[in-house]
Design a protein around this motif. Structure first.
Motif, PDB file in Angstrom:
ATOM      1  N   GLN A   1     -19.904   5.763  20.491  1.00 54.08           N
ATOM      2  CA  GLN A   1     -21.202   6.277  20.953  1.00 54.08           C
ATOM      3  C   GLN A   1     -21.211   7.801  20.934  1.00 54.08           C
ATOM      4  OE1 GLN A   1     -23.605   4.123  21.614  1.00 54.08           O
ATOM      5  NE2 GLN A   1     -25.167   5.539  22.308  1.00 54.08           N
ATOM      6  N   ALA A   2     -20.124   8.415  21.414  1.00 54.04           N
ATOM      7  CA  ALA A   2     -20.056   9.881  21.456  1.00 54.04           C
ATOM      8  C   ALA A   2     -20.100  10.466  20.044  1.00 54.04           C
ATOM      9  CB  ALA A   2     -18.802  10.330  22.194  1.00 54.04           C
ATOM     10  N   LEU A   3     -19.361   9.863  19.099  1.00 59.82           N
ATOM     11  CA  LEU A   3     -19.369  10.360  17.721  1.00 59.82           C
ATOM     12  C   LEU A   3     -20.745  10.187  17.079  1.00 59.82           C
ATOM     13  CD1 LEU A   3     -15.898   9.190  16.356  1.00 59.82           C
ATOM     14  CD2 LEU A   3     -16.617  11.504  16.937  1.00 59.82           C
ATOM     15  N   ALA A   4     -21.365   9.059  17.344  1.00 55.29           N
ATOM     16  CA  ALA A   4     -22.697   8.829  16.777  1.00 55.29           C
ATOM     17  C   ALA A   4     -23.690   9.861  17.298  1.00 55.29           C
ATOM     18  CB  ALA A   4     -23.167   7.412  17.103  1.00 55.29           C
ATOM     19  N   LEU A   5     -23.616  10.135  18.588  1.00 54.00           N
ATOM     20  CA  LEU A   5     -24.533  11.119  19.158  1.00 54.00           C
ATOM     21  C   LEU A   5     -24.249  12.517  18.617  1.00 54.00           C
ATOM     22  CD1 LEU A   5     -24.654   9.836  22.843  1.00 54.00           C
ATOM     23  CD2 LEU A   5     -26.514   9.755  21.168  1.00 54.00           C
ATOM     24  N   ALA A   6     -22.971  12.815  18.397  1.00 54.76           N
ATOM     25  CA  ALA A   6     -22.604  14.145  17.898  1.00 54.76           C
ATOM     26  C   ALA A   6     -22.986  14.322  16.435  1.00 54.76           C
ATOM     27  CB  ALA A   6     -21.103  14.379  18.080  1.00 54.76           C
ATOM     28  N   TYR A   7     -22.678  13.345  15.595  1.00 56.67           N
ATOM     29  CA  TYR A   7     -22.823  13.545  14.162  1.00 56.67           C
ATOM     30  C   TYR A   7     -24.132  13.015  13.581  1.00 56.67           C
ATOM     31  CZ  TYR A   7     -18.273  15.480  14.386  1.00 56.67           C
ATOM     32  OH  TYR A   7     -17.224  16.297  14.709  1.00 56.67           O
ATOM     33  N   TYR A   8     -24.653  11.924  14.114  1.00 58.37           N
ATOM     34  CA  TYR A   8     -25.918  11.420  13.593  1.00 58.37           C
ATOM     35  C   TYR A   8     -27.106  12.108  14.244  1.00 58.37           C
ATOM     36  CZ  TYR A   8     -23.443   7.572  11.319  1.00 58.37           C
ATOM     37  OH  TYR A   8     -22.622   6.830  10.537  1.00 58.37           O
ATOM     38  N   HIS A   9     -26.930  12.516  15.519  1.00 55.52           N
ATOM     39  CA  HIS A   9     -28.052  13.090  16.249  1.00 55.52           C
ATOM     40  C   HIS A   9     -27.850  14.572  16.559  1.00 55.52           C
ATOM     41  CE1 HIS A   9     -30.009   9.220  16.701  1.00 55.52           C
ATOM     42  NE2 HIS A   9     -28.808   8.722  16.869  1.00 55.52           N
ATOM     43  N   GLY A  10     -26.701  15.130  16.203  1.00 50.35           N
ATOM     44  CA  GLY A  10     -26.467  16.560  16.349  1.00 50.35           C
ATOM     45  C   GLY A  10     -26.387  17.061  17.789  1.00 50.35           C
ATOM     46  N   LEU A  11     -26.027  16.171  18.717  1.00 49.26           N
ATOM     47  CA  LEU A  11     -25.949  16.587  20.114  1.00 49.26           C
ATOM     48  C   LEU A  11     -24.662  17.357  20.380  1.00 49.26           C
ATOM     49  CD1 LEU A  11     -27.246  13.457  22.063  1.00 49.26           C
ATOM     50  CD2 LEU A  11     -28.537  15.372  21.124  1.00 49.26           C
ATOM     51  N   MET A  12     -24.733  18.302  21.305  1.00 46.35           N
ATOM     52  CA  MET A  12     -23.555  19.061  21.729  1.00 46.35           C
ATOM     53  C   MET A  12     -22.848  18.270  22.828  1.00 46.35           C
ATOM     54  SD  MET A  12     -25.284  22.872  21.583  1.00 46.35           S
ATOM     55  CE  MET A  12     -24.345  23.412  22.929  1.00 46.35           C
ATOM     56  N   HIS A  13     -21.590  18.687  23.148  1.00 44.93           N
ATOM     57  CA  HIS A  13     -20.799  17.973  24.150  1.00 44.93           C
ATOM     58  C   HIS A  13     -21.558  17.798  25.465  1.00 44.93           C
ATOM     59  CE1 HIS A  13     -17.176  19.233  21.682  1.00 44.93           C
ATOM     60  NE2 HIS A  13     -17.092  17.918  21.734  1.00 44.93           N
ATOM     61  N   SER A  14     -22.212  18.862  25.935  1.00 44.23           N
ATOM     62  CA  SER A  14     -22.920  18.779  27.215  1.00 44.23           C
ATOM     63  C   SER A  14     -24.071  17.777  27.138  1.00 44.23           C
ATOM     64  CB  SER A  14     -23.442  20.153  27.634  1.00 44.23           C
ATOM     65  OG  SER A  14     -24.306  20.678  26.641  1.00 44.23           O
ATOM     66  N   GLU A  15     -24.736  17.705  25.990  1.00 40.27           N
ATOM     67  CA  GLU A  15     -25.831  16.747  25.818  1.00 40.27           C
ATOM     68  C   GLU A  15     -25.305  15.319  25.735  1.00 40.27           C
ATOM     69  OE1 GLU A  15     -29.063  19.345  23.291  1.00 40.27           O
ATOM     70  OE2 GLU A  15     -27.196  18.771  22.276  1.00 40.27           O
ATOM     71  N   ILE A  16     -24.153  15.150  25.088  1.00 41.05           N
ATOM     72  CA  ILE A  16     -23.525  13.829  25.001  1.00 41.05           C
ATOM     73  C   ILE A  16     -23.148  13.365  26.405  1.00 41.05           C
ATOM     74  CG2 ILE A  16     -21.498  12.566  24.175  1.00 41.05           C
ATOM     75  CD1 ILE A  16     -21.574  14.472  21.705  1.00 41.05           C
ATOM     76  N   ALA A  17     -22.533  14.267  27.185  1.00 43.90           N
ATOM     77  CA  ALA A  17     -22.129  13.926  28.549  1.00 43.90           C
ATOM     78  C   ALA A  17     -23.340  13.508  29.369  1.00 43.90           C
ATOM     79  CB  ALA A  17     -21.417  15.113  29.195  1.00 43.90           C
ATOM     80  N   GLU A  18     -24.425  14.258  29.232  1.00 44.88           N
ATOM     81  CA  GLU A  18     -25.639  13.936  29.988  1.00 44.88           C
ATOM     82  C   GLU A  18     -26.223  12.597  29.546  1.00 44.88           C
ATOM     83  OE1 GLU A  18     -30.162  15.678  30.505  1.00 44.88           O
ATOM     84  OE2 GLU A  18     -28.546  17.097  30.073  1.00 44.88           O
ATOM     85  N   ARG A  19     -26.298  12.392  28.239  1.00 47.33           N
ATOM     86  CA  ARG A  19     -26.878  11.149  27.708  1.00 47.33           C
ATOM     87  C   ARG A  19     -26.064   9.929  28.131  1.00 47.33           C
ATOM     88  NH1 ARG A  19     -29.728   9.843  22.727  1.00 47.33           N
ATOM     89  NH2 ARG A  19     -30.562  11.944  22.845  1.00 47.33           N
ATOM     90  N   LEU A  20     -24.722  10.068  28.159  1.00 54.11           N
ATOM     91  CA  LEU A  20     -23.860   8.927  28.487  1.00 54.11           C
ATOM     92  C   LEU A  20     -23.507   8.862  29.963  1.00 54.11           C
ATOM     93  CD1 LEU A  20     -21.493   8.961  25.370  1.00 54.11           C
ATOM     94  CD2 LEU A  20     -23.560   7.620  25.762  1.00 54.11           C
TER      95      LEU A  20
END
Length: 196
Positions: free
Chosen positions: A147-166
């Motif tokens: 999930q974290a990789l998908a959010l980072a690479y497919y959706h271009g989210l930064m670490h802080s955005e990934i943390a918030e989303r998850l």
């Protein structure tokens, strides 16, 4: 297997406070089997237990100075660290399952677009086989890492955005991305695919 004498572990802990690597290795050899058993019983998975055990020993290495001999034996202190890490992992897994969102299958869209552009059948087959291998390697990752990789690479989210989303701490989200990339790279290299 009998537990090592508390006095031996206490002496090793005192040396670990001074960053004595040999003492740390000896402590690991004496205690890791028992602590892995604790983590595995809580998590129900030896692989997840090993991840928690690694994190717990990092806490022991960096936090040995906080150990107080009068409060608990070294083994009890370490069991509490492992137990707390395992429970945190269970909680974060539950949060991840509750917040996981389906992602579009962008690989299928890319192949459909390539076919429309008139690419040769052999090239399409090679792409399909490569995509299958990538999907297989992704399947070896934990759900959080995928999930974290998908959010980072497919959706271009930064670490802080990934943390918030998850709904995870920032450090945990960074670890999911870092460990996921490392495992994905190892799997792709083993499969004979060039790591990007």
């Amino acid at each position: 297997m009998s537990s090592p004498p508390t006095t031996d572990l206490a002496a090793l802990m005192a040396r670990i406070v001074l960053k004595d690597r040999a003492a740390f290795e000896q402590l690991y050899r004496l205690t890791s089997a028992h602590l892995l058993g604790v983590a595995t019983r809580i998590l129900g998975s030896p692989a997840r237990g090993e991840e928690v055990l690694h994190e717990a020993y990092m806490n022991v290495w960096h936090g040995a100075g906080s150990y107080r001999p009068g409060t608990a034996t070294p083994m009890t202190w370490m069991i509490n660290i492992v137990r707390n890490k395992a429970i945190d992992t269970l909680r974060s897994n539950a949060t991840e399952r509750a917040t996981t969102v389906p992602l579009p299958d962008e690989g299928a869209e890319a192949l459909a677009g390539a076919a429309a552009d008139g690419e040769q059948p052999q090239h399409l087959l090679d792409n399909s086989l490569q995509r299958l291998q990538i999907d297989t390697c992704m399947g070896h990752l934990s759900a959080q890492q995928r999930q974290a990789l998908a959010l980072a690479y497919y959706h271009g989210l930064m670490h802080s955005e990934i943390a918030e989303r998850l709904g995870a701490p920032l450090g945990t989200a960074k670890a999911w991305v870092r460990r996921g990339l490392a495992r994905l790279k190892d799997c792709l290299v083993a499969a004979g695919l060039e790591a990007a």
